[in-house]
Design an enzyme around this catalytic site. Sequence first.
Site: not given
Ligand code: GUN
Length: 296
Positions: A53, A97, A120
Amino acid sequence: MTATIIDGKAVAKVLRKKYAQEVAELSAAGVAPGLAVILVGDNPASRLYVGNKTRACQECGVRSHLQVFPADVPEFDVLQAIGKLNQHPEIDGILVQLPLPAHIDLRKVLAAIDVDKDVDGFHLYNVGALVVGNTIFPPCTPFGVQLLLDSAGIEVEGKNAVIVGASNIVGKPMALMLLQREATVTVCHAKTRDLAQHTILADILIVAAGRPGLITAPMVRQGACVIDVGINKLPDGTTVGDVDFDSVKERAGWITPVPGGVGPMTVTMLIANTIRSARRRAAQKTYLADDSFWQA
Ligand code: GUN
């Protein structure tokens, strides 16, 4: 018949180029998009995803700010950090996350994020907005899948869409997005009896179960579009999806590879949502005043 490969990496590359241009324009206008990422603990998969990211942010010129907490951080500290980021005038998106350590209440954390910065799309307001069909920020993985379907020219309206996996992050929002586009949607999950009975009817089969090799060729309708959201590390170190790619590609009409399918799109959609948030900041609008429908 051999399926057309839907190359997520290539689609993501084109989009990132476009987003980099948009970020440059916003930055020149004094509204440089900024994303804050909170990582708790040292889960290797989470570290990898967060690395992807922040790299995508760099590639597109988005300012990213990573805050790492130890696994035993008190819940209060995480909530306090979110509170500060909510107030920060140059942060457009906040991402925590997942998964979080068990002692931290996920519901409290997600509820603490300002809806205007919830890139998100996991805040309850956003989830509700998705249900009624005018989402504020579409959740990144289903959003990426939708753009992959569009990129391959796959019509959704009236199609049988079968989703395997009912998670809050992928399966459920994916179902709502496809329903919004007037597909007939079935959601299968770990308790579904005779999975193949459902998958065989799918014009569009989206698999997000986290089980390598779950979907084999006899479970797939001839010519179907198969989207593999799974990312599984095998003991030999290779990364595979949930679909038995080699056999299913001989039966499907379209298929996404793993790696190089949905994964690059998920990260790219985070950039799209952060840009959208920065545009609202530039226009001094909150989500409540933004009546434009989201688009990539
Ligand atoms: N963990 C697995 N996929 C995601 C996601 O799309 N966003 C976040 N914040 N955590 C995750």
